[in-house]
Every structure is written in C-alpha cells, then in structure tokens.
Scaffold this motif. Structure first.
Motif, short mmCIF file in Angstrom:
data_model
loop_
_atom_site.label_atom_id
_atom_site.label_comp_id
_atom_site.label_asym_id
_atom_site.label_seq_id
_atom_site.Cartn_x
_atom_site.Cartn_y
_atom_site.Cartn_z
N GLY A 167 0.77 -1.23 0.00
CA GLY A 167 0.00 0.00 0.00
C GLY A 167 0.81 1.28 0.00
N MET A 168 2.12 1.18 -0.15
CA MET A 168 2.97 2.38 -0.12
C MET A 168 3.86 2.42 -1.36
SD MET A 168 4.07 5.19 1.27
CE MET A 168 3.33 5.12 2.91
N ASP A 169 3.77 3.50 -2.12
CA ASP A 169 4.62 3.72 -3.28
C ASP A 169 5.86 4.48 -2.83
OD1 ASP A 169 5.84 4.22 -5.67
OD2 ASP A 169 4.17 5.33 -6.57
N VAL A 170 7.02 3.83 -2.89
CA VAL A 170 8.25 4.49 -2.43
C VAL A 170 9.17 4.88 -3.59
CG1 VAL A 170 8.19 3.31 -0.20
CG2 VAL A 170 9.47 2.28 -2.10
N ALA B 88 14.63 -2.77 -1.65
CA ALA B 88 14.37 -1.35 -1.82
C ALA B 88 14.49 -0.96 -3.29
CB ALA B 88 15.33 -0.53 -0.97
N ALA B 89 15.48 -1.55 -3.97
CA ALA B 89 15.64 -1.27 -5.41
C ALA B 89 14.45 -1.82 -6.19
CB ALA B 89 16.95 -1.88 -5.91
N ARG B 90 14.01 -3.02 -5.85
CA ARG B 90 12.84 -3.59 -6.55
C ARG B 90 11.61 -2.71 -6.35
NH1 ARG B 90 15.33 -8.74 -5.29
NH2 ARG B 90 14.46 -8.75 -3.17
N GLN B 91 11.53 -2.04 -5.24
CA GLN B 91 10.39 -1.15 -4.96
C GLN B 91 10.55 0.21 -5.62
OE1 GLN B 91 7.61 -2.11 -3.34
NE2 GLN B 91 8.46 -4.17 -3.01
N GLY B 92 11.73 0.45 -6.23
CA GLY B 92 11.96 1.72 -6.93
C GLY B 92 12.42 2.85 -6.04
N ALA B 93 12.86 2.54 -4.82
CA ALA B 93 13.33 3.60 -3.92
C ALA B 93 14.58 4.27 -4.49
CB ALA B 93 13.64 3.02 -2.54
N LYS B 94 14.73 5.53 -4.19
CA LYS B 94 15.92 6.25 -4.63
C LYS B 94 17.12 5.90 -3.75
CE LYS B 94 17.69 10.84 -5.84
NZ LYS B 94 17.37 12.29 -5.96
N ALA B 95 16.87 5.71 -2.46
CA ALA B 95 17.94 5.37 -1.53
C ALA B 95 17.37 4.53 -0.40
CB ALA B 95 18.62 6.62 -0.98
N VAL B 96 18.25 3.79 0.29
CA VAL B 96 17.83 2.97 1.42
C VAL B 96 18.86 3.12 2.53
CG1 VAL B 96 18.88 0.95 0.31
CG2 VAL B 96 17.31 0.63 2.23
N LEU B 97 18.38 3.33 3.74
CA LEU B 97 19.24 3.46 4.92
C LEU B 97 18.78 2.45 5.96
CD1 LEU B 97 19.34 7.36 5.21
CD2 LEU B 97 21.17 5.87 4.34
N PHE C 93 1.76 -4.63 9.48
CA PHE C 93 2.40 -3.32 9.51
C PHE C 93 2.52 -2.77 8.09
CE2 PHE C 93 6.28 -0.96 8.66
CZ PHE C 93 6.18 0.10 9.54
N THR C 94 2.31 -1.47 7.93
CA THR C 94 2.52 -0.82 6.63
C THR C 94 3.45 0.37 6.81
OG1 THR C 94 0.52 0.53 6.98
CG2 THR C 94 0.29 -1.51 5.70
N ALA C 95 4.16 0.69 5.74
CA ALA C 95 5.16 1.75 5.78
C ALA C 95 4.54 3.08 6.21
CB ALA C 95 5.81 1.90 4.41
N VAL C 96 5.37 3.90 6.88
CA VAL C 96 4.89 5.16 7.47
C VAL C 96 5.70 6.34 6.93
CG1 VAL C 96 4.58 6.45 9.61
CG2 VAL C 96 4.21 3.97 9.59
N PRO C 97 5.08 7.31 6.24
CA PRO C 97 5.81 8.52 5.83
C PRO C 97 6.24 9.29 7.07
CG PRO C 97 3.72 8.30 4.64
CD PRO C 97 3.68 7.31 5.76
N LEU C 98 7.48 9.76 7.09
CA LEU C 98 7.98 10.51 8.24
C LEU C 98 7.90 12.02 8.05
CD1 LEU C 98 11.08 8.34 9.24
CD2 LEU C 98 8.78 8.33 10.22
N HIS C 99 7.50 12.44 6.84
CA HIS C 99 7.36 13.86 6.54
C HIS C 99 8.68 14.61 6.76
CE1 HIS C 99 3.12 13.02 6.19
NE2 HIS C 99 3.10 12.56 7.43
N GLU C 100 9.76 13.92 6.44
CA GLU C 100 11.09 14.51 6.48
C GLU C 100 11.73 14.39 5.11
OE1 GLU C 100 12.76 13.76 10.95
OE2 GLU C 100 12.40 11.98 9.74
N LYS C 101 12.66 15.29 4.82
CA LYS C 101 13.34 15.28 3.53
C LYS C 101 14.85 15.31 3.74
CE LYS C 101 9.51 17.51 1.08
NZ LYS C 101 9.10 18.64 0.20
N LEU C 102 15.56 14.52 2.93
CA LEU C 102 17.00 14.38 3.06
C LEU C 102 17.72 14.98 1.86
CD1 LEU C 102 17.33 10.69 4.32
CD2 LEU C 102 16.88 12.76 5.64
#
Length: 548
Positions: free
Chosen positions: A154-157, A196-205, A274-283
C-alpha cells in the motif's frame, strides 16, 4: 573453525560411498595429507603473495599457482580449454559530503558523515545526490510471500528514501515470526538493498543495531564509505538505488524524534499487517563518485562424470584475502590470510586429489571452483551464479569451504543456517560414520549462511552447504574449544596475525575435509537431486528453475 577425526578408512567412508566405490575408500581416505595441505597454505599465505587481494601481483601468483596445482593433478580445464573464468569488476569510491541535511516538521538538522551515517553506491555517475527527497519508514523492508509479510504493501516508495531495520521481523520481540532467532535472508542487509531497489526507492538506509546485525557500528564505519568492489554490470538494465547505507542507532532516534515518533514505531513493525509510514522529512546529500574498471579471475577445474557427465557437483573455496593494509602493533601490514582462506583453497586441492585417487571415476562430474573477491562481497561466486559455465538446473549441489580448522578433532558438527536443504541430511549421516553429532549454531541470529560463497549458489536456487566442526574438542571439552574460537576471532581474523604456523595439526580440518568428500562422493554416485526443505527462502527459485 572446523576440525577432523581419523577413523579407520573403510568405516569412515563406507556409508557415504556407492557399492562400486567401496573398495577404493581406504586409498581415498589416505590421500588426505596434512603435509600437502600445510605446504599449500604456507605458499599461498607467504609474504610474496601480498595477501592475495584482487588486481594485485598477489592475484597473478595465486591464480597461476592454483591453475598449476589443478594441472598437476590431471584435472581438466573447467572453462572450455581454460582453467580461468574472467570476472569483470568495478572499484567505486564514493566521497560523501560532510553532512546529510534533514528537514523535518520540527526544523532542520545535520547528520555527520561516518559518525551518524555511511553510504555507498553501485552507480558510476560522477555525482549522486539526494535533493530534499522524502523519507519513509518501511519497517524491516521485507516482502516475504511465504510468511505472508509485505512491509511495502500500500505504499509507493518510488523516488523516495526508505529507512529500514536490520534482521527479520520479530527479532528480539516475537520469536514466532519467520524463523525465530535464526536469521533468514530477509534479515540480511544485502536483501534490504535489493528489495528497496525492486520497490523503486531512490535510496535505502538501514538502522544499525549491534545485536541484530551481530557486529558494532564501528564495523560498518570501516567497511563502507570508502572504495568497494562490485561486479561490472555495464549494459545491465537492473535498477539499483542511487545510494545505500546505514545510520547509527543514535541518528535514527534523532530522525524519529524530529518526525514526532519514538521507539514505539520500531516495535510496531513487528506486528503482522504493519505498513510503511511517511515521516514527513526530507534528506539532502551530495556524493562524488570515482569508478575504475578491472578484471579478476575465478579458477575452475573438472573431473568429467562416467555415467552422468551433464550433472555437476561443485566444491568451492575463495582464494582471496585483504592484501596490504593498515599495519598492526608490530608494524606488519600484510594480511596473509593463512586460515582465511588459504586453508580453504588448499583443502580444495586436497579434495580434488582424493577424487582423482578413486579407482573408478565418479558418475557425475565434479567441479573445483576457487573464487575471487569473497572478502569484497562474494563477487566471484556471485559472478559464476549469474554467468554459470555449467547449467544451474543440472548443478546438484555446492559444498563450500571457508576457514578450515587448524586445530584438534571435534565431536560436534555445526551447519550454518540449519534447516535449509537435504544436504544437511547427507552430512548428518556421514557424520555418524565419524562418531560425531550435529550441534546448533552458537549465534543463529548472525546469518552466517549468507556470509560466504555457498550463499550465491543458494540464492540462485542450487542447494548449498557450509559446515564444519564446532567447539566440542575431543579429550578437552567445549570450554577449551570456545577459547580457541574466541582467540582466532579476537587476534587473527582479518588481521596481519593470520599467518602460517608450523605447529598447526589440522586434525580438525582433515576430519571436515573427509566429511565433505564423503557427502560429495555419495552425491556423485546417485541419481537423486537434493531438495530445499519447506520454509526455505530459496526453494521457490529452485522449483522455478527445474520447471523451465
């Protein structure tokens, strides 16, 4: 570390050999030689080999030595007319900015490079950047259908930065999830990057946790953020995250607090659903990148099977070590890697010698594969698994040797990641013939099954085994064996002190080599293919492979 037991030869090997091989068992067991093993270790770990780092003069000497050893045994070239498989690689050196900027609902703050975070990249662009990219907490970053688990549901990352935890869901909280205390591949940091790459994320920490990772943050600090080797995948269209890395536990706490969250969010990720949670932060972060291409080499030889030559059993060991590096207190800067893993390369030669001593050739083909760049991330074995010389659906098993026991005989046998496949049953039966018993791993949460070359075969679907003696030393007990193991880890592992020692008995190592030979010989003279066990995360890959 691993160890041996020199039982009468026929009793040792009879149960592991087919009837037409039994008459040669004694001759084969006798072919395991401490002197020959020690001679090879002494050469490969000598200062003249400069620690056997890929791309160094030490690699040239090592490859030539192994090729000549295989030739002298009368083994066939394993790659057409060659004993060598080229492994193209790239050395990538990232230079991250001094700080990573975090914009949050509560204001902005900086995370310090190395102290708070480390990053690496598999991208070779001259500059890689985060530019006010959104941060999402994705629990453990796991998608595991067989466990009915999807942290990304349910989360597009796509284009975002994901923050995840190391190890498996439930670690330290709920042992009913996944495999309890035993780490699955879903818990390994490499998997977190891949998913994370399969999900299309730009970065993973990844949020570091010493217990969950099985090593302190200092290990992360020394291993990442500097130059690293990767396979050269120019032309490969597989997507990789722009950046991948770790944040310290303290930095993660700061990130969560700025988002109005606390450790309860981390705990919530251990609940099914559990589902992913936006933290409303930008890096934001700038990373300069340098890339240099080169070619290393696997060394491979073969014995062609007498009845089923198109089916293969692989013995593997990595030949590389760390080369020349930071001097120790004595001023020694050569990381000779006598035990890790000149011992495994030497054992590979000795097992090949044992197979060539058989009066009748094995029915299946046997491959002896010495791989490069294990210390840089299992790269040689990964390359073979992705570019197999022999078809993987016809590859029966991989039996891996990494760190051979230089000391006393052991009563116990420890299997890395027990419960994965039927090779463990073969090993248990052969172990009985040595009067030995299976013991559980001391630290199953450390994920040792995913940390040596057999794993790359497992990941591709080929049943793979890594096992050896434990700590129950014959005549001296477990406490003595634990001290031996702890001394090696504390004083020799990945240090210049891992040097040749003429006092080594290798009683344990010879015992383990005979054990793996017995397993391989049984496999070589039967028609069955060992299977993955239900619940293994690698079963689906094998099932798919065998249907194609």
């Amino acid at each position: 570390m691993q160890k041996p037991l020199l039982l009468p030869a026929i009793a040792l090997l009879a149960a592991a050999c087919s009837q037409n091989q039994t008459s040669s068992s004694g001759e084969t067991a006798a072919s395991f030689s401490r002197d020959s093993l020690m001679h090879t270790i002494q050469i490969l770990s000598s200062d003249s080999f400069e620690g056997r780092k890929p791309f160094s003069p030490g690699e040239t000497k090592t490859v030539a030595y192994l090729e000549n050893a295989f030739k002298q045994l009368g083994l066939e070239p394993g790659n057409g007319n060659s004993y060598v498989q080229d492994v193209p690689m790239v050395e990538i050196t990232p230079e991250a900015g001094a700080v990573m900027k975090v914009q949050s609902p509560k204001g902005s703050f900086d995370l310090k490079r190395t102290d708070d975070f480390v990053v690496s990249t598999e991208n070779t662009d001259s500059m890689v950047s985060l530019n006010n990219d959104e941060l999402v907490f994705a629990g453990y970053g796991v998608v595991a259908p067989e466990y009915n688990w999807n942290d990304y549901a349910g989360m597009d990352v796509k284009g975002k930065v994901v923050l995840v935890m190391v190890n498996d869901p439930g670690f330290g909280v709920d042992t009913t999830l996944f495999k309890g205390k035993t780490m699955t591949y879903y818990g390994r940091w490499t998997y977190k990057y891949e998913e994370a790459a399969r999900q299309g994320a730009k970065a993973v920490l990844i949020i570091h946790n010493t217990d969950a990772a099985s090593y302190p943050f200092s290990v992360v600090q020394s291993s990442w953020g500097t130059s690293n080797l990767y396979l050269d995948k120019r032309g490969d269209k597989q997507y990789h995250c722009a950046l991948q890395g770790w944040v310290s536990a303290a930095a993660a706490k700061k990130i969560l607090a700025a988002a109005g969250k606390d450790s309860s969010l981390l705990l919530s990720a251990n609940r099914r659903g559990f589902t992913a949670v936006p933290l409303h932060e930008k890096l934001s972060l700038q990373v300069k990148v340098k890339a240099a291409y080169n070619t290393s080499h696997n060394v491979i030889a073969k014995i062609t099977g007498s009845k089923r030559p198109g089916e293969y059993i692989i013995y593997t060991a990595h030949w590389d070590h760390l080369g020349i590096g930071k001097p120790d207190a004595k001023g020694d800067s050569i990381y000779n890697g006598a035990i890790d893993n000149a011992s495994g390369a030497a054992a590979l030669i000795e097992i090949a010698r044992a197979f060539t001593s058989l009066k009748e050739k094995p029915e299946r083909s046997i491959l002896f594969l010495a791989v490069t760049a294990e210390e840089q991330g299992l790269l040689g074995s990964e390359y073979y698994a992705e570019h197999p010389i022999y078809p993987l659906p016809k590859t029966v098993a991989d039996l891996n040797m990494d760190v051979v026991d230089a000391y006393d005989k052991k009563k116990d046998i420890v299997i890395a990641g027990a419960g994965q496949n039927e090779l463990e049953d073969y090993l248990a039966e052969a172990g009985k013939q040595q009067g030995r018993y299976l013991a559980p791993e001391a630290h199953p949460e450390a994920g040792h099954y995913f940390r040596s070359d057999h794993f790359c075969f497992a990941k591709a679907g080929v049943p793979a085994l890594s096992a050896g003696g434990g700590i129950d030393v014959v005549g001296k007990g477990k406490e003595y064996g634990r001290k031996l193991e702890d001394d090696y880890t504390a004083n020799r592992y990945h240090q210049p002190a891992d040097e040749y020692d003429a006092s080594w008995t290798f009683d344990g190592g010879l015992q383990d080599m005979q054990l793996l030979f017995s397993v391989g010989e049984k496999l070589a003279n039967e028609s069955a293919f060992p299977q993955w066990k239900d619940g293994s995360e690698f079963k689906a890959a094998r099932d798919k492979m065998m249907k194609e």
